[in-house]
Scaffold this active site. Structure first.
Site, short mmCIF file in Angstrom:
data_model
loop_
_atom_site.label_atom_id
_atom_site.label_comp_id
_atom_site.label_asym_id
_atom_site.label_seq_id
_atom_site.Cartn_x
_atom_site.Cartn_y
_atom_site.Cartn_z
N ASN A 47 -12.06 -2.66 0.34
CA ASN A 47 -11.00 -2.98 1.30
C ASN A 47 -11.63 -3.31 2.64
O ASN A 47 -12.24 -4.36 2.78
CB ASN A 47 -9.99 -1.83 1.40
CG ASN A 47 -8.99 -2.05 2.52
OD1 ASN A 47 -8.45 -3.14 2.64
ND2 ASN A 47 -8.77 -1.06 3.36
N GLU A 48 -11.57 -2.39 3.59
CA GLU A 48 -12.18 -2.69 4.89
C GLU A 48 -13.56 -2.07 4.93
O GLU A 48 -13.83 -1.18 5.74
CB GLU A 48 -11.30 -2.14 6.02
CG GLU A 48 -10.07 -2.99 6.27
CD GLU A 48 -9.24 -2.50 7.45
OE1 GLU A 48 -9.45 -1.35 7.90
OE2 GLU A 48 -8.38 -3.26 7.91
N GLU B 115 0.86 -1.18 0.00
CA GLU B 115 0.00 0.00 0.00
C GLU B 115 0.89 1.23 0.00
O GLU B 115 1.97 1.23 0.60
CB GLU B 115 -0.90 0.02 1.24
CG GLU B 115 -1.73 1.31 1.30
CD GLU B 115 -2.83 1.32 2.35
OE1 GLU B 115 -2.79 0.47 3.26
OE2 GLU B 115 -3.71 2.17 2.25
N CYS C 215 -6.60 1.29 2.72
CA CYS C 215 -7.51 2.44 2.75
C CYS C 215 -7.31 3.37 1.55
O CYS C 215 -8.20 4.15 1.20
CB CYS C 215 -7.31 3.21 4.04
SG CYS C 215 -7.72 2.24 5.49
O1 AHR Z 1 -2.19 -1.23 6.73
C1 AHR Z 1 -2.66 0.01 7.08
C2 AHR Z 1 -4.16 0.11 7.00
O2 AHR Z 1 -4.73 -0.76 7.93
C3 AHR Z 1 -4.78 -0.32 5.71
O3 AHR Z 1 -4.83 0.69 4.80
C4 AHR Z 1 -6.16 -0.69 6.11
O4 AHR Z 1 -6.73 -1.65 5.27
C5 AHR Z 1 -6.02 -1.13 7.53
O5 AHR Z 1 -6.93 -0.51 8.35
#
Ligand code: AHR
Length: 674
Positions: free
Chosen positions: A391-392, A62, A260
């Site tokens: 994602n989340e 990321e 994120c």
């Molecule tokens: O790894 C950091 C963040 O943690 C990522 O962007 C997210 O998916 C998680 O909350």
């Protein structure tokens, strides 16, 4: 009945005692063993429990902590096209003889919406050092002695007559590399000029001056400097030392670009892959959401130039032999931020992006997006097999949007796998709701994230032993033990965190019929530009090193085997009794048995491993050991390998392996079957 150590540990945790309580418990309630204290483990080498997927151990990239710009993307110039919110951020205008308007920021939004700004410089008999711009780099520029650097710039001459002189300087202002170039193309259009030069010194935080000399008016954009020692020596490519650390792991997959980042602070800052391909000067920059996310770690100069875009991610995956796993926005922005959602009747463009991405990756060159890929230099397909939707994300809004994506993707590509979010946490109401809904949908793969204390990782080594054996598979998409707590600046990548992950991963491996992929998170952090700890690999402008957690990941990935076989202690899986954890696999190609053992106690634990069913074992094997008596031990730039694997030979007698698991250790034992 053996003492149930996990229960004791959980009770002690309830009373807010630490991991040391778990270790203390184990020490004072030793498990059944013989007079020498040996534990008898049994491996049934022919009783395959599951197939280990080639994707089992992967990496998650990321753009956080200066992961892309200022990280693996080797561009050294910050804000090269003046598109940051403050157009001259990272730059200093050098103007000895103050003349208004000598350096002007011009915005031509109507003409070029994706790269609107450029600089106009008016030179009036300027000598070197009179008029120019200095770039500070991403927390400085890492420059290496005797390495060649490629400088380039896009220019448009309004009136001819200027020359450019580029210099790199150290912190004392000493010049450590320089070159001149004369823009010689006239006319109304933009041209590219480049020049290369060799640096004369190694400097961690250099700066770059661009002097304008002579008389004339020139427009400048995309002022760029790259080292030539990039990954695979690709011009404008990636930082080789960082990619090498990934390649060394031989990861089964690479998940990208987030995280994120995919969701965006709001929908306008979501990741849109179509805007990240093609000529770099046409890739529209946006703010990086980690720029403003944490008040305690502000990063006002953190943007996404997308010099590293989806084509490069696919190419990277191919280079390191990893399956690509792109994650796409599902029509929802980060629910911790704005929680904006797109109405269902406007979801089509988002779904179209997903379908087009599959065509971009896999389509024949006669298809619209397959042709785009071919025109970018890759006529052969990238063989994309899976994609994450969201994602989340959580809640019914996610289920609604995911359902629409799934229907459209499966209708066009029935065998294509979708990775689905189970939210932010591995338990609790949101998790239970989504887990239920996803299983009802017969979701292909459910992505679970665990950012928890080391105690949780030790205590959850059995997490998947009782998961459903049919239906949805599991992806441990983001996990990392937190030595302090989530998003704390005090988190350390110490040996305790790595050891707890190693213990937990025995449970993932044992359940490889359910867990098909797993990856640590986040991957990279720049020592002067991080927002989030812990992280697998730490870098500065010149160096990179793997943490103890990195070596745990690497040992699993390099020793993943092909079939899971049972390893037991008193007919039970080895998952915390007396602080021991173990799993075993066989590798068909090498005809090897591979055993992983974690000893989370402070004392050596002798074991006798009885391998049942083997025709004949080689009389010598290999043990690879990660060990430290100090649970706080960390690696660093000064001592990058302080905690790293050490190999030694082991003796095998018949079908028995005598192996003493050292205090606080993770061992990988390999023995060949003859
Ligand atoms: O790894 C950091 C963040 O943690 C990522 O962007 C997210 O998916 C998680 O909350």
């Amino acid at each position: 009945m053996p003492v149930n150590y996990i229960t004791i540990a959980i009770i002690m945790k309830f009373f807010r005692l630490s991991i040391y309580a778990v270790l203390f418990t184990a020490l004072y309630f030793p498990f059944k063993s013989n007079a020498q204290g040996e534990k008898f483990l049994t491996v049934k080498i022919n009783e395959s429990k599951a197939t280990v997927q080639p994707t089992m151990w992967g990496v998650f990239f990321e753009d956080i902590n200066l992961g892309a710009d200022g990280g693996i993307y080797a561009e050294l110039v910050k804000n090269r096209s003046f598109e940051f919110s403050r157009p001259l951020m990272g730059w200093k205008v050098q103007q000895k003889l103050a003349k208004e308007g000598s350096v002007l920021v011009i915005n031509r939004k109507e003409e070029n919406a994706s790269n609107p700004r450029f600089i106009r410089v008016v030179a009036d008999h300027a000598s070197r050092g009179d008029l120019g711009l200095t770039n500070e780099g991403f927390r400085g520029m890492g420059i290496k002695k005797e390495l060649k650097y490629d400088f380039s710039v896009m220019y448009r001459q309004q009136s001819a007559g200027v020359k450019m002189h580029v210099e790199l300087t150290d912190s004392a202002g000493k010049i450590i590399g320089a070159a001149s170039l004369s823009p010689n193309e006239a006319g109304a259009g933009w041209h590219k000029a480049s020049v290369s030069f060799i640096a004369s010194a190694t400097v961690l935080k250099a700066k770059m001056n661009v002097w304008i000399e002579g008389n004339g008016v020139i427009d400048l954009d995309m002022i760029s400097l790259f080292p030539t020692d990039t990954w695979k020596n690709r011009p404008g490519g990636m930082r080789a030392d960082m990619i090498q650390l990934l390649a060394d792991m031989k990861p089964g997959f690479i998940r990208f670009p987030g995280g994120c980042i995919v969701e965006g602070f709001d929908l306008s800052t979501r990741y849109q892959w179509k805007k990240t391909i093609g000529p770099v000067e046409q890739r529209q920059l946006i703010i990086n959401r980690w720029n403003t996310e944490f008040a305690h770690r502000p990063a006002p100069d953190y943007f996404q130039t997308f010099g590293l875009g989806f084509f490069e991610y696919f190419q990277l995956a191919e280079d390191i032999g990893a399956e690509p796993l792109p994650i796409l926005n599902c029509g929802m922005a980060c629910q911790f931020n704005t929680a904006e959602v797109v109405p269902l009747n406007e979801l089509d463009p988002y779904i179209r992006d997903a379908l087009d991405l599959i065509e971009f990756a896999n389509g024949d060159v006669s298809t619209t997006w397959g042709k785009v890929r071919a025109d970018l230099g890759h006529p052969l397909p990238f063989q994309l097999k899976m994609m994450g939707v969201g994602n989340e994300n959580w809640g019914p809004q996610y289920v609604e949007r995911l359902t629409a994506f799934t229907k459209a993707i499966k209708a066009k590509y029935p065998g294509f796998k979708i990775v689905n979010s189970s939210g932010t946490d591995p338990e609790g109401g949101r998790f239970d709701y989504l887990d239920g809904e996803l299983r009802k949908m017969n979701a292909d793969i459910i992505d679970e994230h665990y950012y928890r204390k080391p105690e949780w990782f030790f205590a959850n080594a059995r997490r998947y032993d009782n998961y459903p054996r049919t239906g949805s598979k599991i992806f441990g998409g983001e996990y990392a033990a937190q030595s302090d707590k989530t998003v704390s600046v005090n988190n350390k990548n110490n040996w305790l965190t790595a050891l707890s992950e190693a213990a937990f991963m025995t449970g993932l491996e044992r359940n490889a019929d359910v867990v098909v992929m797993a990856s640590y998170a986040p991957l990279f952090a720049h020592i002067d530009g991080w927002q989030w700890t812990p992280d697998l690999i730490w870098v500065n402008n010149l160096q990179s090193y793997g943490t103890p957690d990195y070596y745990v990941q690497k040992l699993y990935a390099l020793n993943k085997g092909t079939k899971v076989v049972p390893i037991t202690l008193n007919n039970d899986v080895v998952a915390g009794q007396d602080s021991l954890y173990a799993s075993a696999v066989t590798d068909a190609a090498a005809n090897e048995l591979i055993i992983k053992i974690v000893n989370a106690s402070a004392r050596p634990q002798p074991t006798v491993i009885n391998v049942q069913g083997a025709k004949k074992l080689a009389s010598k094997g290999l043990a690879t050991l990660l060990q430290s008596d100090d649970l706080n031990r960390v690696n660093s730039f000064d001592d990058p390998q302080k905690l790293s694997p050490k190999e030694s030979a082991i003796v095998v007698k018949g079908n028995k392996i005598n192996y003493t698991a050292a205090p606080y250790s993770f061992s990988v034992i390999k023995v060949q079957q003859l």
